[in-house]
Structures are given as C-alpha cells and as structure tokens.
Design a protein around this motif. Structure first.
Motif, mmCIF file in Angstrom:
data_model
loop_
_atom_site.group_PDB
_atom_site.id
_atom_site.type_symbol
_atom_site.label_atom_id
_atom_site.label_comp_id
_atom_site.label_asym_id
_atom_site.label_seq_id
_atom_site.Cartn_x
_atom_site.Cartn_y
_atom_site.Cartn_z
ATOM 1 N N GLY A 255 0.834 -1.196 0.000
ATOM 2 C CA GLY A 255 0.000 0.000 0.000
ATOM 3 C C GLY A 255 0.867 1.243 0.000
ATOM 4 O O GLY A 255 1.848 1.335 -0.734
ATOM 5 N N GLU A 256 0.514 2.180 0.857
ATOM 6 C CA GLU A 256 1.232 3.442 0.922
ATOM 7 C C GLU A 256 2.632 3.250 1.497
ATOM 8 O O GLU A 256 2.823 2.529 2.475
ATOM 9 C CB GLU A 256 0.435 4.412 1.810
ATOM 10 N N THR A 257 3.617 3.920 0.874
ATOM 11 C CA THR A 257 4.990 3.882 1.376
ATOM 12 C C THR A 257 5.481 5.313 1.524
ATOM 13 O O THR A 257 5.461 6.090 0.565
ATOM 14 C CB THR A 257 5.914 3.124 0.409
ATOM 15 N N GLU A 269 7.307 4.681 6.864
ATOM 16 C CA GLU A 269 5.965 4.228 7.225
ATOM 17 C C GLU A 269 5.375 3.560 5.991
ATOM 18 O O GLU A 269 5.371 4.151 4.909
ATOM 19 C CB GLU A 269 5.077 5.396 7.664
ATOM 20 N N CYS A 270 4.893 2.337 6.144
ATOM 21 C CA CYS A 270 4.361 1.632 4.983
ATOM 22 C C CYS A 270 3.293 0.632 5.417
ATOM 23 O O CYS A 270 3.193 0.264 6.595
ATOM 24 C CB CYS A 270 5.471 0.915 4.225
ATOM 25 N N SER A 271 2.494 0.213 4.456
ATOM 26 C CA SER A 271 1.481 -0.814 4.703
ATOM 27 C C SER A 271 1.657 -1.917 3.688
ATOM 28 O O SER A 271 2.001 -1.671 2.523
ATOM 29 C CB SER A 271 0.076 -0.216 4.611
ATOM 30 N N ALA A 287 5.431 -8.397 9.157
ATOM 31 C CA ALA A 287 5.771 -6.989 9.366
ATOM 32 C C ALA A 287 7.210 -6.839 9.842
ATOM 33 O O ALA A 287 7.933 -5.923 9.414
ATOM 34 C CB ALA A 287 4.807 -6.369 10.376
ATOM 35 N N VAL A 306 5.468 -0.544 10.163
ATOM 36 C CA VAL A 306 4.848 -1.376 9.131
ATOM 37 C C VAL A 306 3.457 -1.782 9.585
ATOM 38 O O VAL A 306 3.285 -2.339 10.680
ATOM 39 C CB VAL A 306 5.694 -2.631 8.839
ATOM 40 N N HIS A 307 2.458 -1.506 8.754
ATOM 41 C CA HIS A 307 1.068 -1.864 9.042
ATOM 42 C C HIS A 307 0.659 -3.008 8.120
ATOM 43 O O HIS A 307 0.811 -2.914 6.904
ATOM 44 C CB HIS A 307 0.152 -0.661 8.811
ATOM 45 N N ALA A 308 0.173 -4.100 8.703
ATOM 46 C CA ALA A 308 -0.235 -5.275 7.925
ATOM 47 C C ALA A 308 -1.748 -5.278 7.755
ATOM 48 O O ALA A 308 -2.496 -5.290 8.744
ATOM 49 C CB ALA A 308 0.227 -6.547 8.615
ATOM 50 N N ASP A 309 -2.204 -5.252 6.499
ATOM 51 C CA ASP A 309 -3.630 -5.312 6.170
ATOM 52 C C ASP A 309 -3.980 -6.702 5.668
ATOM 53 O O ASP A 309 -3.243 -7.275 4.848
ATOM 54 C CB ASP A 309 -3.979 -4.296 5.082
ATOM 55 N N HIS A 319 -10.992 -0.611 6.200
ATOM 56 C CA HIS A 319 -10.807 0.692 6.841
ATOM 57 C C HIS A 319 -12.010 1.602 6.622
ATOM 58 O O HIS A 319 -11.898 2.814 6.735
ATOM 59 C CB HIS A 319 -9.552 1.383 6.293
#
Length: 326
Positions: A255-257, A269-271, A287, A306-309, A319
């Motif tokens: 996702g977003e980095t 910061e990343c997902s 993560a 790191v955010h794990a979806d 979300h």
C-alpha cells in the motif's frame, strides 16, 4: 573530450551543503572520520579569518568574495554538529521523534547567512566598478589567495585520504568538492595580478564572478533546505523501499509507502497486504521481516513502522470506518 567536459561540469556544479549529504554509515560510526571532518573545517575557518584580515587592510572585493565562499563552507559544521549532539538525545513526551529536525532549522539560518554574504559581495563589487578605488597591499592579497588555495587543497587531500581509508563516500565527495573550491582562490590570484598590471577593473569583475558562484551555492542550499522542510526524499529511495516490500515472503501486495528525513536519519511508514488467513503472530512476523528488509535496502534508516492489512475480496474495505476521518 566528452569525459573532460563532464568533469568540468561536475566541478562547477554547486555542491550540497546539507548535513545529511555529508554523513554516511562509515563516517557516522568512525571517530577518525568525524575527526577528519572537524579538523578540515577548522582549517577552513582559519583560512577564512586570515583572508578576512587581508580584506580589511586591502579592500579587495575579489578576496572578499572568496572569503565569503570559504565561510559558507565552514558553516556546514553547524548543522552537522547539532545533528550529532542533539541526535544522541532520547525522545521525550513533547519531542516524540527526537531532536533531529533542529538541523533543518539551522539550515534555514545558514541559507540566510549565505544570502547575506552573496548580497554583500555583489554590492561591494558593483560599487567598486562604479566608484573605482585602488586595491592596496596587493602582495598580501596574492598571499591570502595562495592561503585559500593551499587550505582548500589540504582539506581536499585530507578528506579524500581518510574517506578512502574508512570507506566513507560522503567524506571523499566532500574532499573532491574542496578541490573545486580552490579554483576560486586562484581566481583571486588572477585579480591581484591584473591589479598589479594596472587593470583596475580586474578586482571587481572577479569579485562579481565569485559572487555569482556564491549565488549558485545559495540557490542549491535553499532548494535543499526547502525540500527538507517539506519532507521531500529522493524518489529512488521510495522505489527501493517498495521493491524490498514486494520481495519479502508473505507480502501479497503493498500500500502506501512514506519516507521522511529527521536530521540525517530516515524514518519509514508503509502498509503491506498479507493473507486474511494469517494469525496475528504470522502477520506480525511478516511486518518484522518487512522492517528488516527495509533496514538492508535503505541507507541511514533509523526506524520503520509497518502496518499489515488482511487481503480483502473486491468491494471489501477493512478501513471503511475511518473514511470520515481522512
């Protein structure tokens, strides 16, 4: 011929005055590298003082410009010193990211000082062209120019030698740039020679040329400080981070980095998307693996969040409850 032209363009291109560009892993962890940096900056400081004294007694605007140029280079020690001193302080409840951004505030002050020095050099050179005055103590001016040349050359050799010894690319690059700065002092020597030959215009014209060089440095420094205050990073770093995320086992998509500088260190910061069947422990391990991969892929990275979806079927948004808050 093309190779020589490339080297000339590199020599004339304004170089970075950002502390982050003067610090790499080898130098940051090496007492010898830091000692080389401070000693060479002290030499530039002494060179600047010697030249300033001769400026006061001779009235040479060309030497004034060279003095300002050397002073601008010596000023780079300030944000670097703050980066290392404040960077060692632990984050607090008020400054939760630490004190690294103080380096950027000092960068603004340095830009203003460089602007003032460029303005003074331009004003004095134009005033001297409009109201010619003889330059006195020409031998002293020539001597100060030689001091400036020797000072920059010594700094160049010293930084390059130590940089290669400890494997610091930043220190070697700074040494190569110091070699180009020595050309400015040679220009002052030419101005002194022109004045001795009776060419009264030589000193202010060379002063204007050096002022233009300072303005080029000012433009580059202002751009770098402005970008840093706006949290800009090299897009190549973002691409490198995303590539590291994609090849990490367990990552189905990214996702977003985001990357940002805090002082001379980076934070990320990343997902990432993981299997919806993963347990909490398995998602956490992915993560952790992503964070580990980022440390290897991104130089000067200090931390990564790191955010794990969980992977979602089409139309499902895990979300959705946050949409009204974004």
């Amino acid at each position: 011929m093309a190779r020589r032209w490339s080297r000339l363009r590199h020599a004339l291109r304004p170089h970075s005055h950002e502390a982050a560009d003067k610090v790499d892993a080898a130098m940051e962890t090496s007492a010898e590298g830091l000692r080389a940096l401070w000693i060479s900056l002290a030499v530039l400081g002494v060179t600047t003082v010697v030249q300033a004294v001769v400026v006061a007694v001779s009235g040479s605007v060309a030497l004034l410009g060279d003095t300002m140029h050397n002073a601008a280079d010596a000023l780079t020690a300030i944000p670097l010193g703050i980066a290392f001193i404040l960077g060692r302080r632990a984050p607090t409840r008020r400054y939760t990211y630490g004190y690294g951004r103080a380096e950027d505030l000092v960068g603004v002050v340095i830009v203003l000082v460089i602007a003032a020095s460029a303005g003074l050099a331009v004003y004095e050179s134009i005033d001297r062209l409009m109201h010619p005055r003889p330059v006195s103590n020409l031998l002293a001016v020539a001597g100060a120019a030689v001091v400036g040349f020797i000072g920059n050359q010594w700094v160049a050799q010293y930084r390059i030698r130590v940089g290669r010894k400890i494997g610091s690319a930043a220190l070697v690059a700074d040494g190569l740039h110091a070699r180009t700065d020595a050309l400015t002092s040679l220009a002052v020597l030419l101005a002194a020679g022109g004045a001795m030959a009776g060419w009264g215009w030589a000193d202010p014209v060379v002063g204007l040329l050096i002022a233009v060089m300072i303005l080029a440095v000012l433009r580059q420094a202002a751009l770098e400080v402005g970008r840093r205050l706006m949290d800009a990073v090299d897009p190549a770093l973002v691409e490198r981070a995303e590539a590291a995320l994609r090849v990490t086992p367990g990552v189905l998509d990214i996702g977003e980095t985001r990357l940002r500088w805090i002082g001379h260190r980076l934070r990320a910061e990343c997902s990432v998307v993981v299997s919806a069947e993963s347990t909490v422990l398995q998602a956490h391990q992915v993560a952790v693996d992503v964070e580990h991969a980022l440390f290897h892929a991104i130089p000067r990275l200090s931390a990564a969040h790191v955010h794990a979806d969980p992977h979602a079927p089409n139309g499902v948004d895990h979300h959705a409850s946050l949409l009204d808050h974004r």
